[in-house]
Design an enzyme around this catalytic site. Structure first.
Site: not given
Ligand code: AMP
Length: 564
Positions: A254, A259, A344
């Site tokens: 993480k 983001r 991801f």
């Protein structure tokens, strides 16, 4: 016949007093049926408190202080009366209406003006958003003044709510989806799906109105329209994640970054932040990396952007955020805060949605389509000790912890579920909203440096205070926050300034206590701000239920002191 803005305001007045969901849905659905193709999207959005479609990058950029200046200019704005109304209703829109009604009664004005229509209101809102650059303040103010002078008190109430983004009538997005389904007699699940891929419920209503259920069935993702993000819940340990995922998880670092959702079609690339605002201009090296590495004709991918120092350790989040805010002199910043992107997920490729495919399959497709851009560091395991080792490795490398993802899970936009779990080892933190602030003393004189922190109350759409802190921010941050809080100040009561809840902060604390001091009946002990979360909107702040849950959980490992 054009539908008036007053009819929309009066419907919202009715809805505000209705507590029954079914009635709200029915009244809204009936209203939607009366609207034309041109009126339906603007009305749907305005009813849930938005000036424009959700995916739109347009912003009104009008502060509460600007609005009040305009009200003072066009009417006798009685501040004492406003404060009383504010105390009674807790709602700026309602308080504005009360003041304007009182003024109108005093002046006994005859309204001879033509009524405002929904279309006119949207056109003016568009013009306000478009006013940019030099002279834009004056232009915006002129447009708002014209709009507000045409508005009756009840209309002004809802215009204020749209400007401040504080609708709070109880007609939230979920109920609007149900109302649209009912108005056009289509299944709710289909409406929700269409709203997700089109990025806006108003647009779904418009599609149903103009093309019927046939056109609506064909609705798909549109490149350059951001898709709501899939979000994560928290797990206390890797074991909890493994159990939740049926024994096996995909564990990933993480990264403590920001983001991004990246859209590309032909030679064009756009990057959206966690709040779905476009940040392409601030991140030229990311755009270049995508252009050089991703040949696909059209694609939507997601990842996390971090910045590493010369020793390879990630720099603090607050410095990274400077890159996201910066629009000028990017090249200097590119050197100072260089960015690294780890991808991801993939949502869409060459015309096809991939979101219902299992996660591991999406990862494979992602890997095949992104050239040299690294993917998030990942292991897939059913072994607790292996996952624990990986967690240690992530922390040692300076990252926040792990994400655990259910290997066969679809991508569920806008949902915070258990298919993605975040495992952090640091202290408990809550993301809270600043609802008021107090001026400091001594060195901090003139600065709003003591902050009231509140959790979201989904029931009322409001915020419930849990404590106050002056700890955690740097002087520079306090100065910046003071400026922002003053812009959204609603009223000042001695040292205390009450603000429109806009700023989200991450707050660390030692314990949650029972407290009669706040309406929530709870208070944070030793609260301190660990960072400003400009990447989160107030709707994403932690809820009062989550706080209550944590409060209860505290007692599992501790004796509960019973004061009764
Ligand atoms: P939080 O913001 O605390 O709710 O944590 C979830 C966030 O972690 C996501 O929205 C991402 O910005 C970030 N993140 C970091 N690494 C990953 C990863 N490997 N997979 C998904 N999200 C990640």
């Amino acid at each position: 016949m054009s539908v008036t803005f007053k009819s929309l305001s009066e419907l919202l007045e009715k809805i505000e007093t209705t507590k029954k969901r079914l009635e709200i849905i029915e009244q809204t659905a009936n209203y939607l049926k009366t609207l034309s193709a041109q009126e339906i999207e603007p009305s749907t959005n305005m009813m849930v408190g938005r000036a424009f479609p959700k995916y739109s990058q347009k912003t009104l950029d009008v502060s509460w202080s600007t609005l009040t200046r305009i009200f003072e200019r066009i009417s006798v704005f009685d501040w004492d009366f406003f404060r009383q109304a504010m105390a009674a209703t807790g709602d700026i829109g309602s308080a504005t209406k009360a003041v304007l009604e009182q003024t109108k009664a005093k002046k006994q004005t005859q309204l001879t003006q033509k009524p405002l229509t929904i279309t006119e209101v949207r056109i003016t809102l568009d013009a306000i958003a478009q006013a940019q650059g030099s002279g834009s303040r004056t232009k915006k103010e002129r447009l708002i003044t014209t709009l507000m002078s045409q508005a009756e008190p009840v209309e002004a109430k809802y215009l204020v709510k749209i400007f401040t983004g504080e609708m709070r009538t109880g007609l939230h997005e979920g109920l609007m989806e149900q109302a649209v389904a009912r108005a056009f007699n289509v299944p709710l699940g289909r409406v929700q799906h269409a709203a997700m891929v089109l990025g806006d419920i108003g647009e779904v209503a418009e599609l149903l109105k103009t093309q019927g259920s046939e056109g609506f069935e064909k609705a798909g993702f549109t490149v350059f329209r951001p898709v709501k993000l899939m979000l994560a819940q928290t797990a206390r340990s890797v074991q909890e994640a493994l159990t939740e995922h049926g024994g096996k998880s995909a564990f990933e670092y993480k990264y403590d970054g920001a983001r991004v959702q990246i859209h590309k079609q032909d030679g064009r690339v756009e990057v959206f932040s966690r709040r779905l605002s476009e940040v392409t201009g601030s991140l030229p090296e990311i755009v270049d990396a995508i252009k050089q590495n991703i040949p696909a004709q059209s694609i939507i991918v997601e990842g996390e952007v971090i910045s590493l120092d010369s020793a390879g350790y990630p720099i603090a989040f607050q410095h990274l955020m400077r890159r996201f805010r910066r629009v000028r002199d990017i090249s200097g910043m590119e050197k100072k805060i260089p960015l690294t992107l780890y991808l991801f997920d993939i949502l869409y490729l060459n015309g096809e949605s991939l979101i219902s495919q299992p996660y591991l399959q999406r990862r494979q497709i992602l890997a095949q389509n992104v050239g040299k851009i690294p993917l998030t560091n990942q292991i897939i395991t059913d072994q607790q000790t292996q996952a624990e080792g990986f967690l240690k490795e992530a922390i040692t490398a300076g990252h926040e912890g792990l994400m655990a993802k259910k290997p066969d899970s679809p991508y569920t936009p806008g949902r915070r579920g258990k298919r993605w779990l975040k495992i952090k080892v640091i202290l408990d933190t809550l993301d809270l909203v600043i609802t008021a602030a107090e001026y400091g003393y001594g060195r901090r004189k003139g600065w709003l440096s003591d902050y009231y922190l509140a959790a979201r109350d989904p029931e009322s759409g409001g915020f419930l205070e849990l404590g106050k802190t002056f700890k955690g921010l740097t002087d520079a941050e306090i100065i910046e926050i003071t400026k922002r809080l003053k812009e959204s100040s609603i009223e000042q009561d001695g040292h205390r300034v009450i603000v429109i809840p806009k700023i989200v902060v991450e707050v660390a604390y030692n314990e949650i206590q029972q407290s009669p001091r706040y309406k929530s009946q709870m208070a944070l002990r030793f609260a301190r701000i660990t960072r400003i979360r400009d990447d989160k909107t107030p709707e994403e702040a932690d809820t009062i239920e989550r706080v209550r849950e944590i409060y209860e959980r505290q007692f599992r490992n501790k004796g509960k002191y019973n004061s009764g």
